[in-house]
Design an enzyme around this catalytic site. Structure first.
Site, PDB file in Angstrom:
ATOM      1  N   THR A  13      23.781  76.364  45.426  1.00  0.00           N
ATOM      2  CA  THR A  13      24.245  78.098  45.673  1.00  0.00           C
ATOM      3  C   THR A  13      25.148  79.035  46.979  1.00  0.00           C
ATOM      4  OG1 THR A  13      23.762  78.033  43.625  1.00  0.00           O
ATOM      5  CG2 THR A  13      24.803  80.196  44.302  1.00  0.00           C
TER       6      THR A  13
ATOM      7  N   TYR B  93      12.963  69.911  43.947  1.00  0.00           N
ATOM      8  CA  TYR B  93      14.527  70.265  43.276  1.00  0.00           C
ATOM      9  C   TYR B  93      14.787  68.542  42.123  1.00  0.00           C
ATOM     10  CZ  TYR B  93      19.284  71.953  42.802  1.00  0.00           C
ATOM     11  OH  TYR B  93      20.120  72.095  41.548  1.00  0.00           O
TER      12      TYR B  93
ATOM     13  N   LYS C 299      12.178  72.472  39.801  1.00  0.00           N
ATOM     14  CA  LYS C 299      13.268  72.862  39.306  1.00  0.00           C
ATOM     15  C   LYS C 299      13.792  71.591  38.979  1.00  0.00           C
ATOM     16  CE  LYS C 299      18.018  75.233  40.323  1.00  0.00           C
ATOM     17  NZ  LYS C 299      18.725  75.822  41.760  1.00  0.00           N
TER      18      LYS C 299
END
Length: 344
Positions: free
Chosen positions: A82, A172, A200
């Site tokens: 992001t 992740y 995640k």
């Protein structure tokens, strides 16, 4: 580098000192001792705001970090997807990390920093740089992308990184970006590594592997939802929280949702979870973080909606649709609703 950015870098140079006292959470041992990480709750992977001329807007980034922490976020993530980390140069990445480290030092919040690479040696070097920021208490490291190693190769990669990293790792897992699907057994093996504190999980939905993983977690290992629209069902299955881009936009409501599932308040969690999922779907209608930035700019929280190529700014329609979904969220608890009605 523009003069404003140089000034901001001087203000946010990493400062060395003692870490904040550890809090309860996932516990793992690295070469640097035991860490208790508060992985529960909502962690916001901050966008990198840009000025209208395209420089990093460090003051806006600092304000965003304080805003989400004021709204109840457990921590922030710097240099995630992001943040457009791949589009930042090294000086800009250092500036972003320094700003976030300063806020977390002041607030006693958990700072996670995106790190790693597709090659193990490059990933080691990326992690080693985190030692410059003592406030960084975890690293978010993506499963190697593009090269598509075998599951044992992924395990060997993270085993090596966990040995050398100055901080515990949050794996992740995002197969629709990495091209590397992993079954629950492989994910569980990653979670059992002594230097891995959590994961995640962004599997693109709720599948058998998600159910199997959450049904039998290694001791001291936590799962954080990574697909915003699937936060509520993952919390219901036992996830500890989430790392969520759309939580920029309604941080306190995501925090409320996590707390509702944690306390077993299904009547509160279910409708709120559905409403937040609809808002998240609108925020991801175009490539992340374009719509999130567009909404933040519309709210007056960042100076520009700009993103860097190859991303393009969000369409007006996507921003408007997300703002509409935000307006449709159910009312919060009485005190929260009263606070929302107060003037700044």
């Amino acid at each position: 580098m523009g003069p404003d950015m140089a000034q901001d870098m001087a203000q946010h140079t990493p400062q060395h000192g003692a870490r904040h006292p550890a809090r309860h959470g996932a516990r793992h041992t690295t070469g640097h001792g035991a860490e208790d990480l508060p992985l529960h709750g909502i962690h916001v992977p901050l966008v990198t705001p840009f000025t209208p001329t395209g420089d990093v807007a460090a003051r806006a980034l600092e304000a965003l970090a304080h805003e989400v922490l004021d709204a109840g976020a457990t921590g922030i993530v710097a240099l995630g997807t992001t943040a457009e980390a791949a589009a930042l140069d090294e000086a800009e990445r250092d500036l972003v990390t320094g700003v976030c480290a300063g806020v977390c030092r002041e607030r006693g919040a958990l700072l996670t920093v995106g790190a790693g690479a597709s090659g193990t040696r490059a990933a080691e070097a990326s992690l080693a740089r985190l030692a410059r920021w003592p406030q960084a208490r975890a690293a978010l490291v993506t499963v190697p992308a593009f090269v598509r190693p075998s599951a044992p190769g992924v395990l060997a990669h993270f085993a090596r990184l966990s040995e050398v990293s100055p901080v515990p790792l949050i794996v992740y897992h995002i197969p629709y970006r990495t091209g590397q699907p992993l079954e629950a057994a492989a994910l569980r093996a990653l979670g059992a590594l002594p230097g891995v504190a959590g994961m995640k999980y962004a599997g693109g939905g709720i599948d058998q592997d998600a159910v199997a993983l959450l049904g039998d977690l290694p001791a001291g290992f936590e799962v954080l939802a990574g697909d915003d629209a699937y936060l509520s069902p993952l919390l219901a299955l036992g996830a500890a929280g989430g790392i969520l881009a759309s939580a920029h936009l309604a941080t306190e409501r995501f925090v409320e949702l996590a707390q509702a599932w944690r306390s077993g308040d299904v009547a509160r969690a279910r409708p709120l979870g559905h409403a937040l999922a609809r808002m998240s779907a609108a925020a991801f209608a175009e490539p992340n973080p374009a719509v999130v930035k567009g909404v933040l700019h519309a709210q007056g929280r960042i100076p520009s909606p700009g993103v860097r190529l190859p991303l393009l700014p969000a369409s007006e329609a996507a921003v408007a649709a997300t703002l509409e979904r935000l307006g449709e969220l159910p009312a919060g608890p009485p005190q929260q609703a009263a606070d929302a009605g107060k003037s700044p």
